[in-house]
Design a protein around this motif. Structure first.
Motif, PDB file in Angstrom:
ATOM      1  N   PRO A  57     -46.937 -49.301 -70.337  1.00 43.21           N
ATOM      2  CA  PRO A  57     -46.288 -48.760 -71.616  1.00 43.21           C
ATOM      3  C   PRO A  57     -46.337 -47.116 -72.173  1.00 43.21           C
ATOM      4  O   PRO A  57     -47.097 -46.527 -71.165  1.00 43.21           O
ATOM      5  CB  PRO A  57     -47.129 -49.352 -72.590  1.00 43.21           C
ATOM      6  CG  PRO A  57     -48.582 -49.139 -71.745  1.00 43.21           C
ATOM      7  CD  PRO A  57     -47.916 -49.916 -70.464  1.00 43.21           C
ATOM      8  N   ALA A  58     -45.892 -47.001 -73.128  1.00 38.33           N
ATOM      9  CA  ALA A  58     -45.360 -45.735 -73.400  1.00 38.33           C
ATOM     10  C   ALA A  58     -46.569 -44.899 -73.302  1.00 38.33           C
ATOM     11  O   ALA A  58     -46.529 -43.676 -73.111  1.00 38.33           O
ATOM     12  CB  ALA A  58     -44.615 -45.416 -75.259  1.00 38.33           C
ATOM     13  N   ASP A  59     -48.062 -45.420 -74.496  1.00 32.85           N
ATOM     14  CA  ASP A  59     -49.068 -44.287 -74.396  1.00 32.85           C
ATOM     15  C   ASP A  59     -49.466 -44.374 -73.107  1.00 32.85           C
ATOM     16  O   ASP A  59     -49.965 -43.094 -72.554  1.00 32.85           O
ATOM     17  CB  ASP A  59     -49.960 -45.521 -75.469  1.00 32.85           C
ATOM     18  CG  ASP A  59     -49.953 -46.050 -74.998  1.00 32.85           C
ATOM     19  OD1 ASP A  59     -49.506 -47.116 -74.342  1.00 32.85           O
ATOM     20  OD2 ASP A  59     -51.446 -47.288 -75.493  1.00 32.85           O
ATOM     21  N   GLU A  60     -49.244 -45.141 -72.833  1.00 33.98           N
ATOM     22  CA  GLU A  60     -50.501 -44.734 -70.422  1.00 33.98           C
ATOM     23  C   GLU A  60     -49.400 -43.981 -69.564  1.00 33.98           C
ATOM     24  O   GLU A  60     -49.790 -42.987 -69.793  1.00 33.98           O
ATOM     25  CB  GLU A  60     -49.763 -46.691 -70.017  1.00 33.98           C
ATOM     26  CG  GLU A  60     -50.988 -46.162 -68.796  1.00 33.98           C
ATOM     27  CD  GLU A  60     -50.933 -47.714 -67.648  1.00 33.98           C
ATOM     28  OE1 GLU A  60     -51.947 -47.290 -66.787  1.00 33.98           O
ATOM     29  OE2 GLU A  60     -51.245 -48.077 -68.271  1.00 33.98           O
ATOM     30  N   ARG A  61     -48.377 -43.825 -69.805  1.00 32.62           N
ATOM     31  CA  ARG A  61     -47.363 -43.442 -69.754  1.00 32.62           C
ATOM     32  C   ARG A  61     -47.699 -41.821 -69.716  1.00 32.62           C
ATOM     33  O   ARG A  61     -47.758 -40.852 -68.784  1.00 32.62           O
ATOM     34  CB  ARG A  61     -45.806 -43.453 -70.171  1.00 32.62           C
ATOM     35  CG  ARG A  61     -45.131 -44.609 -68.259  1.00 32.62           C
ATOM     36  CD  ARG A  61     -43.925 -44.843 -69.080  1.00 32.62           C
ATOM     37  NE  ARG A  61     -42.729 -44.060 -70.378  1.00 32.62           N
ATOM     38  CZ  ARG A  61     -42.822 -45.206 -71.205  1.00 32.62           C
ATOM     39  NH1 ARG A  61     -42.733 -46.715 -70.555  1.00 32.62           N
ATOM     40  NH2 ARG A  61     -42.028 -44.896 -72.293  1.00 32.62           N
ATOM     41  N   ASN A  62     -47.914 -41.872 -70.943  1.00 34.78           N
ATOM     42  CA  ASN A  62     -47.983 -40.030 -71.825  1.00 34.78           C
ATOM     43  C   ASN A  62     -49.219 -40.019 -71.179  1.00 34.78           C
ATOM     44  O   ASN A  62     -50.097 -38.859 -70.819  1.00 34.78           O
ATOM     45  CB  ASN A  62     -48.113 -40.392 -72.760  1.00 34.78           C
ATOM     46  CG  ASN A  62     -46.676 -40.184 -73.893  1.00 34.78           C
ATOM     47  OD1 ASN A  62     -46.153 -40.050 -72.991  1.00 34.78           O
ATOM     48  ND2 ASN A  62     -46.727 -41.208 -75.035  1.00 34.78           N
ATOM     49  N   ASP A  63     -50.572 -40.542 -70.983  1.00 33.72           N
ATOM     50  CA  ASP A  63     -51.903 -40.439 -70.618  1.00 33.72           C
ATOM     51  C   ASP A  63     -51.178 -40.031 -69.295  1.00 33.72           C
ATOM     52  O   ASP A  63     -52.638 -38.778 -68.387  1.00 33.72           O
ATOM     53  CB  ASP A  63     -53.024 -41.638 -70.743  1.00 33.72           C
ATOM     54  CG  ASP A  63     -53.361 -41.642 -72.645  1.00 33.72           C
ATOM     55  OD1 ASP A  63     -52.656 -40.726 -73.057  1.00 33.72           O
ATOM     56  OD2 ASP A  63     -53.796 -42.644 -72.874  1.00 33.72           O
ATOM     57  N   VAL A  64     -50.969 -40.569 -68.150  1.00 35.83           N
ATOM     58  CA  VAL A  64     -51.046 -40.034 -66.801  1.00 35.83           C
ATOM     59  C   VAL A  64     -50.120 -38.925 -66.693  1.00 35.83           C
ATOM     60  O   VAL A  64     -50.725 -38.408 -66.151  1.00 35.83           O
ATOM     61  CB  VAL A  64     -50.102 -41.577 -66.681  1.00 35.83           C
ATOM     62  CG1 VAL A  64     -49.393 -40.700 -65.028  1.00 35.83           C
ATOM     63  CG2 VAL A  64     -50.630 -42.623 -66.625  1.00 35.83           C
ATOM     64  N   ILE A  65     -49.310 -38.484 -67.644  1.00 37.02           N
ATOM     65  CA  ILE A  65     -48.731 -37.710 -67.033  1.00 37.02           C
ATOM     66  C   ILE A  65     -49.719 -36.163 -67.503  1.00 37.02           C
ATOM     67  O   ILE A  65     -49.258 -35.116 -67.239  1.00 37.02           O
ATOM     68  CB  ILE A  65     -47.413 -37.427 -68.005  1.00 37.02           C
ATOM     69  CG1 ILE A  65     -45.744 -38.468 -67.590  1.00 37.02           C
ATOM     70  CG2 ILE A  65     -46.329 -36.320 -67.990  1.00 37.02           C
ATOM     71  CD1 ILE A  65     -45.135 -38.627 -68.329  1.00 37.02           C
ATOM     72  N   GLU A  66     -50.074 -36.891 -68.644  1.00 39.85           N
ATOM     73  CA  GLU A  66     -51.013 -35.226 -69.196  1.00 39.85           C
ATOM     74  C   GLU A  66     -52.491 -35.200 -67.978  1.00 39.85           C
ATOM     75  O   GLU A  66     -53.035 -34.155 -67.764  1.00 39.85           O
ATOM     76  CB  GLU A  66     -51.648 -35.955 -70.152  1.00 39.85           C
ATOM     77  CG  GLU A  66     -52.936 -35.106 -71.085  1.00 39.85           C
ATOM     78  CD  GLU A  66     -52.120 -33.404 -71.035  1.00 39.85           C
ATOM     79  OE1 GLU A  66     -52.034 -32.319 -71.426  1.00 39.85           O
ATOM     80  OE2 GLU A  66     -50.569 -33.248 -71.554  1.00 39.85           O
TER      81      GLU A  66
END
Length: 449
Positions: A57-66
Motif C-alpha cells: 500500500p501507498a503508506d508502506e511504499r513511502n516508509d520503505v523509500i524513506e
C-alpha cells in the motif's frame, strides 16, 4: 593491461561511509584493481524486494523509500559534495516511487527487476564519490551498456559474446585513466529493459566482467576472512581455508556456502582466473585463494549447508521395466523452468530436490506443477528440509566414508543420500530443525584438531 584485477564488494562492504572508505583504501593501495563491482548497500535490497511485490500500500511504499533514503543519505553526508549527491539520490528515489506505484497498480516481473536495480545504481554512484575523496581517478559506468541478457526477468541469462564485444568497445578504453566503478546483479535485454541475474548475482557479474576483459585476478571482498570449513555461525571451531581448488569451491558454492554465488566460478574456470576471497574489514588478514591447482587436497575440505529445500517424490508402477517415464517428468519440470539439484531412483519411484532461494516470494513447486505431475504418477512434496554437503577430494574412492560421516549422526533422520556422481561431495537431506546440530557434530568429527 599486464596486471588487471576486478574487485567486487558485497553489501556489508558498502553498507555505510566507513565501510566504503575501507574499500576505497583497498583500491587505492593496489591500483591493479581497475574495475570495481558493487552490490547494493546492506539492507537496501530487502527494501527493494518488498517494493517489487504486488501488494504494497501507498503508506508502506513511502516508509520503505524513506528507509532507503536514510541509508544512502548517511553516506552522502560524509562527503564534501553532499548537497549534489542528495539531489541525485532524491531524483533516483522519485523514479523508484513511480515504478513502485505502477507495480501496485499492475504487477510485472519487468517492473520488479527495474525496482531491484536501484540498489546497485545508488551504491555505485556513492562509492565513486568515496573513491574520489581518497584521490583515486574514478568514473561510474552503467553496466547495462555491456551486460546484455535475454528477457527472463528475475534470472536473466547473459549473452557472453555480446558482453565481450561491448566491454572491449565501451569499458576497456576507460581503464587506462580511471578506476571504473560499476554495478553487479543487473543487465539489460534487447528491448532496453533492465534485467537482474538473480539475487546474489553481483559475484557472477564480477566474474563475467573479469572474463570479458581477460583479467589476471578476481577479488571478492566480503565480511569474513575467506572461505571457512563450515559456516562459523554454526560452530566456533570453523576455520579459514588458505587455498582451495576450483572444483572444491564450485561444490561449496553450489551446496550452500553463502560466500560465493554458485555461478561465480564458471567464468573464472573458463578463463583460469584465480579468485581471492577476503574481508574488507580486515584486508591485512589474508583470505582464501581459489585456483586450478593447489598444494594440498585433503579428503575432507568443508561442510556446506543449504536451507529451504523441497523434496519431491514421484511414484508410479508404470516405471517398472518401462522407458520414457523420466523424460516425461523432466519435460514438465523444463516447461516450468525448474532445475533439479539431487536425484535418487528406485524401481518405481524417483526423489528430486529443489532449492527455494532466500528471498523468493513463492514456492518453486506450485500447484500447477504438482497437477501436471499427478497426471503421470503419485506425487508427494515435503518442505522444511536442509541439504548437508560434505566437500572434499576423491570421496568416491574413500574407503569407510559412510561410516566415518554417518556414525556420529546416526540418531538423526536422513531423508535422502546422494554419493558417487561427483568425487568432491557427499550430500544428504535432513530436517531443518536438526541441520545445525548435524553440521556441528560432523565438523567436530571430520575437522578435529
Amino acid at each position: 593491461m599486464a596486471n588487471l584485477t576486478v574487485a567486487k564488494f558485497g553489501g556489508t562492504s558498502v553498507a555505510n561511509h566507513d565501510a566504503m572508505l575501507r574499500c576505497a583504501n583497498i583500491i587505492k593501495n593496489d591500483l591493479s584493481n581497475r574495475i570495481v563491482v558493487v552490490s547494493a548497500s546492506a539492507g537496501v535490497t530487502n527494501h527493494l524486494v518488498r517494493l517489487g511485490q504486488a501488494d504494497v500500500p501507498a503508506d508502506e511504499r513511502n516508509d520503505v523509500i524513506e528507509s532507503i533514503r536514510v541509508i544512502q543519505y548517511a553516506i552522502a553526508e560524509a562527503l564534501e559534495n553532499q548537497a549534489e549527491l542528495k539531489q541525485t539520490i532524491d531524483g533516483k528515489l522519485t523514479e523508484l516511487a513511480t515504478l513502485a506505484s505502477n507495480q501496485f497498480d499492475q504487477f510485472t516481473a519487468k517492473n520488479s527487476d527495474e525496482i531491484l536495480s536501484f540498489g546497485e545504481q545508488l551504491s555505485s554512484l556513492l562509492f565513486t564519490q568515496v573513491l574520489r575523496s581518497v584521490g583515486v581517478n574514478t568514473t561510474c559506468f552503467d553496466v547495462r551498456t555491456v551486460m546484455k541478457t535475454n528477457s527472463l526477468y528475475g534470472k536473466a541469462v547473459v549473452d557472453i559474446d555480446a558482453l565481450k564485444q561491448q566491454t572491449v568497445n565501451e569499458l576497456v578504453p576507460q581503464l587506462n585513466d580511471n578506476v571504473v566503478v560499476t554495478q553487479g546483479f543487473i543487465g539489460q535485454d534487447g528491448l532496453g529493459h533492465t534485467t537482474t541475474l538473480g539475487r546474489g548475482g553481483s559475484d557472477y557479474s564480477a566474474a563475467l566482467l573479469a572474463e570479458a576483459v581477460d583479467a589476471t585476478n578476481l577479488s571478492i571482498w566480503t565480511d569474513v576472512v575467506g572461505i571457512f570449513t563450515t559456516d562459523p555461525r554454526i560452530t566456533d571451531q570453523a576455520r579459514a581455508i588458505p587455498e582451495i581448488s576450483f572444483g572444491e569451491a564450485a561444490e561449496m558454492a553450489t551446496f550452500g556456502a553463502k560466500i560465493l554465488h554458485p555461478a561465480t566460478l564458471i567464468p573464472a574456470m573458463r578463463q583460469n582466473i584465480p579468485v581471492f576471497v577476503g574481508s574488507s574489514k580486515e584486508p591485512e588478514s589474508g583470505g582464501t585463494l581459489i585456483q586450478q591447482s593447489v598444494a594440498s587436497s585433503p579428503t575432507y575440505r568443508s561442510i556446506a549447508l543449504r536451507r529451504e529445500q523441497t523434496l519431491v517424490t514421484v511414484k508410479s508402477p508404470a516405471m517398472l521395466h518401462a522407458s520414457g517415464f523420466l523424460a516425461k517428468v523432466f519435460a514438465i519440470l523444463a516447461k516450468h523452468e525448474l532445475s533439479v539439484d539431487l536425484i535418487t531412483t528406485s524401481e518405481i519411484s524417483v526423489a528430486l530436490t529443489f532449492d527455494n532461494p532466500t528471498g523468493s516470494t513463492q514456492s518453486l513447486i506450485n500447484n500447477e506443477v504438482v497437477k501436471e505431475l499427478e497426471q503421470l504418477c503419485e506425487v508427494s512434496v515435503e518442505h522444511g528440509l536442509s541439504l548437508v554437503a560434505v566437500i572434499g577430494n576423491n570421496l568416491h574412492a574413500t574407503k569407510g566414508l559412510g561410516t566415518h560421516v554417518f556414525d556420529k549422526i546416526n540418531d538423526f533422520n536422513i531423508r535422502m543420500i546422494c554419493h558417487g556422481a561427483s568425487s568432491n561431495n557427499l550430500c544428504f537431506l535432513v530436517p531443518e530443525q536438526d541441520a545445525n546440530t548435524i553440521v556441528e557434530q560432523l565438523h567436530d568429527t571430520l575437522f578435529a584438531a
